[in-house]
Design a protein around this motif. Structure first.
Motif, PDB file in Angstrom:
ATOM      1  N   ALA A 196      64.714 -11.520  10.335  1.00  0.00           N
ATOM      2  CA  ALA A 196      65.980 -11.745  11.053  1.00  0.00           C
ATOM      3  C   ALA A 196      66.591 -10.390  11.363  1.00  0.00           C
ATOM      4  CB  ALA A 196      66.939 -12.575  10.203  1.00  0.00           C
ATOM      5  N   HIS A 197      67.124 -10.233  12.568  1.00  0.00           N
ATOM      6  CA  HIS A 197      67.561  -8.904  12.990  1.00  0.00           C
ATOM      7  C   HIS A 197      68.786  -8.983  13.891  1.00  0.00           C
ATOM      8  CE1 HIS A 197      65.329  -9.914  16.740  1.00  0.00           C
ATOM      9  NE2 HIS A 197      64.434 -10.385  15.915  1.00  0.00           N
ATOM     10  N   LEU A 258      75.789  -9.182   8.507  1.00  0.00           N
ATOM     11  CA  LEU A 258      75.093 -10.333   7.936  1.00  0.00           C
ATOM     12  C   LEU A 258      75.954 -11.586   7.982  1.00  0.00           C
ATOM     13  CD1 LEU A 258      72.651 -11.481   6.379  1.00  0.00           C
ATOM     14  CD2 LEU A 258      73.744 -10.689   4.271  1.00  0.00           C
ATOM     15  N   GLY A 262      74.473 -13.762  10.701  1.00  0.00           N
ATOM     16  CA  GLY A 262      73.446 -14.499   9.968  1.00  0.00           C
ATOM     17  C   GLY A 262      73.478 -15.989  10.223  1.00  0.00           C
ATOM     18  N   LEU A 266      69.955 -17.649  11.252  1.00  0.00           N
ATOM     19  CA  LEU A 266      69.159 -18.273  10.196  1.00  0.00           C
ATOM     20  C   LEU A 266      69.561 -19.712   9.889  1.00  0.00           C
ATOM     21  CD1 LEU A 266      68.991 -15.205   7.808  1.00  0.00           C
ATOM     22  CD2 LEU A 266      67.053 -16.267   8.988  1.00  0.00           C
ATOM     23  N   THR A 299      68.374  -3.066   5.305  1.00  0.00           N
ATOM     24  CA  THR A 299      67.244  -3.987   5.221  1.00  0.00           C
ATOM     25  C   THR A 299      67.342  -4.695   3.879  1.00  0.00           C
ATOM     26  OG1 THR A 299      65.837  -2.506   6.533  1.00  0.00           O
ATOM     27  CG2 THR A 299      64.750  -4.271   5.315  1.00  0.00           C
ATOM     28  N   TRP A 317      66.068  -9.159   6.367  1.00  0.00           N
ATOM     29  CA  TRP A 317      67.197  -8.965   7.290  1.00  0.00           C
ATOM     30  C   TRP A 317      67.284  -7.497   7.673  1.00  0.00           C
ATOM     31  CZ3 TRP A 317      70.886 -11.240  10.201  1.00  0.00           C
ATOM     32  CH2 TRP A 317      71.989 -10.459  10.581  1.00  0.00           C
ATOM     33  N   ASP A 319      69.660  -4.807  10.009  1.00  0.00           N
ATOM     34  CA  ASP A 319      70.742  -4.462  10.918  1.00  0.00           C
ATOM     35  C   ASP A 319      70.845  -2.952  11.012  1.00  0.00           C
ATOM     36  OD1 ASP A 319      72.722  -3.373   9.024  1.00  0.00           O
ATOM     37  OD2 ASP A 319      73.124  -5.422   8.395  1.00  0.00           O
ATOM     38  N   LYS A 357      65.155 -13.809  15.488  1.00  0.00           N
ATOM     39  CA  LYS A 357      64.284 -14.045  14.335  1.00  0.00           C
ATOM     40  C   LYS A 357      62.830 -14.156  14.775  1.00  0.00           C
ATOM     41  CE  LYS A 357      65.888 -18.788  14.904  1.00  0.00           C
ATOM     42  NZ  LYS A 357      67.126 -18.462  15.640  1.00  0.00           N
TER      43      LYS A 357
END
Length: 475
Positions: A196-197, A258, A262, A266, A299, A317, A319, A357
């Motif tokens: 996920a980014h 996040l 997020g 996600l 990360t 993850w 960012d 993702k």
């Protein structure tokens, strides 16, 4: 808000009258009979807490469904520039600065409340609303601390007639229905890893991480009730870098990238893969780590155990503008997806990897964006091979805002109620603790405690309740 000398009602009245002396507040706020035109047929009587910035967007979306009757507006910074558009749109609706006074004055005229305030302030407003039997739409993430989310879930469970919805709006759009259909059809199965980014610039990027204190105190704007703004985080001095979206930068107030993105990236994987809570969160990379605001690049590794026949899953993850994840062969072009809205601090840059993702299963690899963006099978040759086997995906019967209001009327069930959105939000709470402490988090999923660090475990709960705010922590 009562003690030996004041009833709660008198205290609120005194506080409001004092505020009126310093600021221009509409006269109808002090009337014993607030202007209220009653319920409009087939519409939900909606009170709105947080009417500027994102809060204004939420109000417009709910109102534009044609299913809401706006009956109260509440904002701690009432008549500040960011609130004026909503005040102009609803000039005759009663206004409040204190959500407690709003419920005290108008509780019997309110059926539901939307909450578009900073992350840390979701909790007390939501708890009071639920305990009064009011339906709740609250922006994502649900709350700032793990324990606050836990209490919100318990309150919702205790009041089963109360409708709840977290504001990850893509959970009512195409990605939700596609992920559900593909999982049920066995297209998405045996998932072992998810990347996920979110690599767009954030508000704190460029700040000096060699920080040893909060920024200095500044004069409080005349429109702002700084005391109420702080809610249960009371004890900070005002600085402009805390308000109007800047709160997201700070561990004391927000949830960083996040918590912000997020839930848009996600959400479907978390729900339909039955991920629940992780047993470990490892901060692999924290560039610019400090004790006050979020790192420049992060990360994180989240590890989830086997669930029945489903294999263990690791989510990574990423960012930070310089922290792009590894991209598998056959990924294809990254064209800017129109279903991905821009971050609150600017546009998504097409030159970078779009927020999204990559999902790795035993047999297939999928790529997807955020919000309502649908998944694609990669590489393209495999997608063509699978095309005839893909199931029918129904269209959404309502967007996220209409879904909430229809649920209030008993016509639908919300797609992101607290029993679904809560564990997802708690995943992000654990991730933020790894960012904040810089430590690997080892989590006991059964007892919901952190076993690796006493300090981190205390942060699950956060500071003790603010004096005279203890009521919000009782379920």
């Amino acid at each position: 808000m009562s003690d030996s000398n004041y009833s709660r009602r008198k205290f609120l009245a005194d506080t409001l009258l004092a505020a009126a002396a310093a600021t221009a507040v509409p006269s109808f706020l002090f009337s014993s009979e607030l202007k209220f035109k009653g319920k409009t047929a087939d519409k939900v009587n909606l009170a709105c807490v947080g009417i500027g910035n994102r809060g204004a967007d939420i109000i417009r979306e709910l109102y534009n469904t044609g299913l809401a009757n706006i009956v109260a507006l509440c904002d701690v910074d009432m008549e500040a520039p960011q609130t004026l558009d909503i005040l102009k749109q609803f000039p005759d609706v009663p206004r409040f600065k204190d959500f407690r006074q709003m419920f005290d004055k108008m509780g019997n005229q309110i059926e539901a409340v939307c909450i578009g305030t900073p992350d840390f302030s979701h909790f007390p407003i939501t708890m009071m609303a639920i305990n009064l039997g009011k339906h709740v739409y609250v922006e994502k993430p649900m709350a700032r601390t793990f324990n606050e989310v836990e209490l919100m879930m318990k309150a919702a469970k205790k009041h089963p007639k109360v409708v709840t919805q977290m504001g990850n709006q893509g959970h009512s759009e195409a990605n939700y229905f596609q992920f559900k259909a593909w999982t049920e059809a066995g297209i998405i199965k045996d998932v072992t890893a998810i990347t996920a980014h979110m690599n767009s610039p954030r508000r704190w990027h460029g700040w000096d991480p060699k920080i040893n204190s909060f920024p200095p105190a500044e004069p409080i704007p005349t429109t702002l009730d700084w005391n109420i703004w702080q809610m249960q985080t009371y004890g900070h001095q005002f600085n402009k870098e805390f308000v109007n979206g800047q709160w997201r930068c700070w561990f004391d107030f927000g949830m960083g990238a996040l918590g912000d993105w997020g839930a848009h990236i996600l959400d479907t994987a978390h729900q339909f893969l039955d991920l629940g809570l992780p047993y470990e969160v490892d901060p692999i990379k924290l560039d610019g780590h400090n004790d006050f605001f979020f790192p420049m690049s992060t990360t994180l590794s989240f590890k989830f155990p086997k669930r029945d026949s489903k294999p263990p899953v690791e989510i990574k993850w990423y960012d930070g503008v310089d922290n792009l994840p590894p991209i598998p062969s056959g990924y294809g072009e990254q064209g800017l997806d129109p279903n991905i809205p821009p971050p609150s601090n600017g546009a998504v840059l097409p030159a970078k990897l779009n927020p999204g993702k990559i999902i790795y299963s035993k047999d297939l690899t999928f790529k997807g964006g955020s919000h309502g963006s649908t998944l694609s099978i990669i590489p393209e040759e495999k997608a063509k091979e699978m095309a005839s086997r893909l199931p029918f995906v129904p269209e959404s019967t309502s967007n996220h805002f209409a879904n909430f209001l229809k649920a209030c009327k008993g016509e639908e069930k919300t797609r992101s109620p607290f029993e679904i959105a809560g564990p997802l939000s708690q995943v992000f709470c654990l991730g933020v603790l790894a960012q904040w402490t810089g430590e690997k988090i080892v989590f006991d999923r059964k007892n919901k405690i952190i076993t690796s660090s006493k300090n981190a475990n205390e942060l699950l709960v956060g500071p003790p309740p603010r004096k005279e705010w203890e009521q919000f922590y009782k379920v």
